[in-house]
Design an enzyme around this catalytic site. Structure first.
Site, PDB file in Angstrom:
ATOM      1  N   ASP A  46       4.588   8.339  69.779  1.00 55.33           N
ATOM      2  CA  ASP A  46       5.408   9.455  71.227  1.00 55.33           C
ATOM      3  C   ASP A  46       5.391  10.580  70.038  1.00 55.33           C
ATOM      4  OD1 ASP A  46       5.722   9.401  74.519  1.00 55.33           O
ATOM      5  OD2 ASP A  46       6.281  11.053  73.423  1.00 55.33           O
ATOM      6  N   HIS A  48      -0.615   2.900  78.853  1.00 57.32           N
ATOM      7  CA  HIS A  48      -0.122   2.949  77.263  1.00 57.32           C
ATOM      8  C   HIS A  48       1.491   2.323  78.086  1.00 57.32           C
ATOM      9  CE1 HIS A  48       0.569   6.933  78.949  1.00 57.32           C
ATOM     10  NE2 HIS A  48       1.229   7.002  79.270  1.00 57.32           N
TER      11      HIS A  48
END
Ligand code: AMP
Ligand code: ZN
Length: 106
Positions: free
Chosen positions: A30, A99
């Site tokens: 991320d 996700h």
């Protein structure tokens, strides 16, 4: 071709460090990590969100869950970790490509 940012990562049109990849699943860090480990696990095919799942996705989603745990262990999260799937506008989803967030500290 679509404009989805995660599809662009899968197609390597935007550079990222690939943590894991196979024919169906793509995993990367991320960009705004909330913990020591913060991975995003995504299907390579564009599925907008959990709201768009059907019976066709049983094996793919099962694979993603088992892989998520494998990656957690490989990243030292033996004591446990958090997973999060934000779904839809009311679920706080910002990127509309399904996700799984894998978040944890070693
Ligand atoms: P959400 O849709 O609310 O689950 O959040 C989307 C997540 O994607 C956020 O945690 C962002 O930091 C992350 N993100 C957005 N763009 C990128 C990118 N190009 N590379 C890696 N992570 C990203
Ligand atoms: Zn996409």
């Amino acid at each position: 071709m679509n404009d989805c940012i995660f599809c662009k990562l899968v197609r390597k049109e935007i550079p990222t460090k690939v943590v894991y990849e196979d024919d169906e699943v793509f995993v990367f860090n991320d960009i705004n990590p909330k913990a020591e480990v913060h991975l995003l696990i995504i299907p390579k095919i564009h599925i907008e969100s959990m709201l768009h799942l059907s019976e066709h996705h049983h094996s793919l989603m099962g694979k993603i869950m088992v892989l998520t745990n494998k990656l957690a262990l490989e990243h030292g999260l033996h004591g446990g970790y958090k997973t999060q799937i934000n779904t839809g506008l009311k679920g706080g989803q910002e990127v509309f490509h399904l996700h799984v967030h894998l978040v944890g500290n070693r």
